[in-house]
Every structure is written in structure tokens, then in C-alpha cells.
Design a protein around this motif. Sequence first.
Motif: not given
Length: 328
Positions: A148-169
Amino acid sequence: MTTGSQIAWDDTVLPFQLDASGIRGRVARLDGVLDQVLKQHAYPSVIEALVAETALLTALIGQAVKLRWKLSLQVRGKGPARLIATDYYGPTADGEPARIRAYASYDADRLDLNADPFSQIGDGYFAVMIDQGEGMVPYQGFTPIAGKSLSDCAETYFAQSEQIPTRFQLAYGESTEPGRPMHWRAGGIMLQHMPAVGGVAADQGSGEGGLLTHADILGGADSDNWNRANILLDTVETLEMIGPSIPPTDLLVRLFHEEGPRVFDAQPVRFGCSCSEEKVRSTMSIYSQKDISKMTTEAGIVTADCQFCGAHYEMDPRTLGFEAVKPE
């Protein structure tokens, strides 16, 4: 917080670590640098919001990477907001600021000025590109636009491409501080679990379209620590991230005092563009005489404008290695 200390924290990224849970993070506040980015263009507010969010993500992610030269984010979509592009240039020496630039391309005829900004992107992809400079192979990673946001996209990138759990607020918007004209201001927090040996990423993610999310990667005690830090992160308020009254150091203590927050040196961030006439000429060198002739104006010059900073260049086509040819 005094005016002096507020200014000291504006346009900075503060790295930190939660010693009790093996989690690292960044707190960023952008004020003047964001105004510099946006004042180069007369974007509608819906596009300004997308640029502000992407610039904030770029500052947080760029500072988290061991960067010799440049990190870029690109958001490309099939909706009215066709492209959001940002560049983060790492500091050239200790104590020097990092630099950010950004621009957007959009279809004004299709843009809905009253819609949620993220909805104006449509289907597309979120890309992270890292260029460490001459002699190094650039890295590119892509994930679909999701959430629902670009920060969601960034979290998906780190999980999918880097497999590093990442969160943004993140928080961003037009500020109406007393004694100052209306201007854009942004602030946010990034959390990342330090890479663990033998991660347990699921075969099928729980995210949109089966994509991995930060919750799909960790297990055991690491998962418990990560979930606890995320519950604490979710309590942050918008004014705590972008308001002038709470320094980032106090905010970290308020959110994570039981996690043992430890801060490192803050990184200043400034607006900066890398364009130059020399680079424009180098780009022009790939074109044929016919192409150059089509770019030549009736006044007999070739013009070029930087999409990031608006710099305008005028060149004699003969100095580009071609004789001027009148356009048909």
C-alpha cells in the motif's frame, strides 16, 4: 528542543543499534534538502508526496550501505506516475555530507490530484541500483510494486532480493511551522535484523502475490526479538518523526529503551546534482550526425536540461564532433 538543536538534526541520518536484539536501524529527518529537491520542479502535490517518500527511503537505505559512490532507487509504473528516480551519493570524505537528488515523470492528463499518491503508480516495479564506481560491476535488484506504499515496496525488496528482514515507518508532508513559509518535511525510521546464518525464508511468501515479507525470514529467538522491536516501532507517532520538539536520540530511548539503543555518528545529507557540461557532451557522443542535426535548434545550437536540478546547457553542435545540419 531548541531551534539550534532542531537545525542540527534536520537533514541528517542517525545510525543506531539495538544491542539486546541484534537489530540495526536509521533515523532520518529531511527538511531543507527536501525543499531543494522539490523546488527544482512545479510538481502537483500528489507527485511531490511520492518524491518525498522516495527521497526519504533513499536517505535511509543509502546510509545503510557501504557505499563508495552511488545508490539509486527507481519506481516505474504504468499509471499516471510513470517514474520516480532518486540518487544518493555517499560522502567523499569523513565528515562530508551525502548528497541526494530526485525527479519524477508523470502524465498530467491522467493524474488524479485527489487520489492516494501510491495508487497513481499502478503496476510496475521497485528497483535498487548500486554503483560503486569505476572498475566495479553495478548491482541491480527489482521487485514488483506491491503493498500500500513505497515503504511496503522497499520492505518487499529487502525480503525478496536480500532476505534481510526490514521495516520502515515514515512520515512526510507540508509543514506549517510558525515563522516559516510552508515547506515539505519528512522523517522516518528503518529497522533491519542483522543477517543470520541459516535463515529460514519460506518457499512461499505471505505477501501480495506470494512475495516474501520480513515476517517470513526469521525463526526462533531471532523472530521473537524482531517481532518485539516491530511492536515498539508501531507505537511511533507522526509528530515524533517529523516534529521539531523531539531529537532522534530521545525518540530512540522512548521507543526502544529496554532494547539497549546505541547511536553512532550522524550523517548529514544535502541536495546535490552530479550533472555537468562534460557529462552532457559525453552522452551526446553516442549520437550520429543525423541525430545531432535533429537536436539542433533554428538558432544553430544543441540544448540539454538536467531532469534532476534543471541546469540548462547550450552547445555548438560542431564542438560535439559533428557539423551543424539544419533540421528538415
